[in-house]
Design an enzyme around this catalytic site. Sequence first.
Site, PDB file in Angstrom:
ATOM      1  N   LYS A  13      31.208  33.938  36.858  1.00 61.76           N
ATOM      2  CA  LYS A  13      32.224  34.044  35.804  1.00 61.76           C
ATOM      3  C   LYS A  13      33.399  33.115  36.075  1.00 61.76           C
ATOM      4  O   LYS A  13      33.883  32.425  35.191  1.00 61.76           O
ATOM      5  CB  LYS A  13      32.752  35.490  35.684  1.00 61.76           C
ATOM      6  N   ARG A  88      36.652  46.052  32.887  1.00 61.77           N
ATOM      7  CA  ARG A  88      35.619  46.389  33.859  1.00 61.77           C
ATOM      8  C   ARG A  88      35.211  47.850  33.765  1.00 61.77           C
ATOM      9  O   ARG A  88      34.356  48.279  34.540  1.00 61.77           O
ATOM     10  CB  ARG A  88      36.202  46.134  35.250  1.00 61.77           C
ATOM     11  N   ARG A 127      29.829  31.672  49.328  1.00 63.31           N
ATOM     12  CA  ARG A 127      31.234  31.452  48.977  1.00 63.31           C
ATOM     13  C   ARG A 127      32.123  31.700  50.200  1.00 63.31           C
ATOM     14  O   ARG A 127      33.046  30.937  50.475  1.00 63.31           O
ATOM     15  CB  ARG A 127      31.633  32.385  47.829  1.00 63.31           C
ATOM     16  N   ARG A 139      37.812  35.958  51.502  1.00 64.38           N
ATOM     17  CA  ARG A 139      38.140  37.230  50.856  1.00 64.38           C
ATOM     18  C   ARG A 139      37.604  38.391  51.686  1.00 64.38           C
ATOM     19  O   ARG A 139      36.458  38.383  52.108  1.00 64.38           O
ATOM     20  CB  ARG A 139      37.532  37.270  49.450  1.00 64.38           C
ATOM     21  N   ARG A 150      30.639  46.843  45.694  1.00 68.71           N
ATOM     22  CA  ARG A 150      31.074  46.165  44.467  1.00 68.71           C
ATOM     23  C   ARG A 150      29.965  46.209  43.418  1.00 68.71           C
ATOM     24  O   ARG A 150      30.229  46.417  42.240  1.00 68.71           O
ATOM     25  CB  ARG A 150      31.468  44.719  44.777  1.00 68.71           C
TER      26      ARG A 150
HETATM   27  P1  ADP Z   1      34.316  39.766  41.798  1.00 65.56           P
HETATM   28  O1  ADP Z   1      34.260  38.429  42.455  1.00 65.56           O
HETATM   29  O2  ADP Z   1      33.637  40.841  42.577  1.00 65.56           O
HETATM   30  O3  ADP Z   1      33.905  39.748  40.366  1.00 65.56           O
HETATM   31  P2  ADP Z   1      37.196  39.940  41.343  1.00 65.56           P
HETATM   32  O4  ADP Z   1      37.779  38.801  42.058  1.00 65.56           O
HETATM   33  O5  ADP Z   1      37.138  39.901  39.856  1.00 65.56           O
HETATM   34  O6  ADP Z   1      35.758  40.283  41.926  1.00 65.56           O
HETATM   35  O7  ADP Z   1      37.949  41.293  41.766  1.00 65.56           O
HETATM   36  C1  ADP Z   1      38.070  41.675  43.121  1.00 65.56           C
HETATM   37  C2  ADP Z   1      38.529  43.127  43.208  1.00 65.56           C
HETATM   38  O8  ADP Z   1      39.735  43.315  42.456  1.00 65.56           O
HETATM   39  C3  ADP Z   1      37.569  44.162  42.609  1.00 65.56           C
HETATM   40  O9  ADP Z   1      36.558  44.540  43.501  1.00 65.56           O
HETATM   41  C4  ADP Z   1      38.523  45.296  42.283  1.00 65.56           C
HETATM   42  O10 ADP Z   1      38.903  46.033  43.421  1.00 65.56           O
HETATM   43  C5  ADP Z   1      39.758  44.583  41.789  1.00 65.56           C
HETATM   44  N1  ADP Z   1      39.715  44.351  40.324  1.00 65.56           N
HETATM   45  C6  ADP Z   1      39.658  43.146  39.683  1.00 65.56           C
HETATM   46  N2  ADP Z   1      39.639  43.300  38.346  1.00 65.56           N
HETATM   47  C7  ADP Z   1      39.666  44.650  38.134  1.00 65.56           C
HETATM   48  C8  ADP Z   1      39.640  45.469  36.975  1.00 65.56           C
HETATM   49  N3  ADP Z   1      39.581  44.941  35.748  1.00 65.56           N
HETATM   50  N4  ADP Z   1      39.684  46.816  37.122  1.00 65.56           N
HETATM   51  C9  ADP Z   1      39.753  47.360  38.337  1.00 65.56           C
HETATM   52  N5  ADP Z   1      39.762  46.657  39.477  1.00 65.56           N
HETATM   53  C10 ADP Z   1      39.730  45.324  39.393  1.00 65.56           C
END
Ligand code: ADP
Length: 198
Positions: A13, A88, A127, A139, A150
Amino acid sequence: MRLILLGPPGAGKGTQAQRLVEKHGIPQLSTGDMLRAAVAAQTPVGVKAKAVMDAGELVSDAIVNAIVAERIDQPDCANGFILDGYPRTLPQADAVGAMLDERGLSLNTVIELVVDDKALVGRILKRAEQAKAAGQAVRKDDNAEVFDERLREYYKKTAPLIGYYYAKGLLQTVDGMAEMDKVTASIAALLAKAGAKM
Ligand code: ADP
């Protein structure tokens, strides 16, 4: 143009959002990036969110909804935005719908990146390796153990959005296992078909 990119962690994404930013000149609104910035700056939200994020769980709807509501009123969002990692959960989807309604706006489309679960953990570990090699911070949630959590959170709370947006006639799907440029081309074709403003 206002669109949502939907898909599990590691689906690509962020990469595709960046390309849309360049092509369309609208910002990428990544709640993950915004939350990580809050953690780094040790704001009250960041302090609250840190442990939850490190464990691979989701931050509360109230927090992310408030962050997004504030962000979409910034001038750079006037011509649209790409939501990446938000909504989400179903309550977040309702919340963003209400936010847009209040502003007389709507979503053009929701694009789901469909990927094979088995490939995801490998992408995440790659990554992490690349970040390390480039001397960047890795991260805390980019490791195999947290990744499992996750993915579970994704299936439990986020995957239901696929049906939610399908029912609204907004869902479009793209093969996220294709090579990156092909995915970009597929998204471009869908946007052109949707008649989204270019
Ligand atoms: P990923 O690479 O897993 O898609 P993101 O970088 O989007 O992850 O998000 C990392 C973390 O930030 C998530 O695991 C969650 O803890 C938090 N997070 C991000 N966006 C949201 C959301 N819309 N609602 C709740 N938690 C979120």
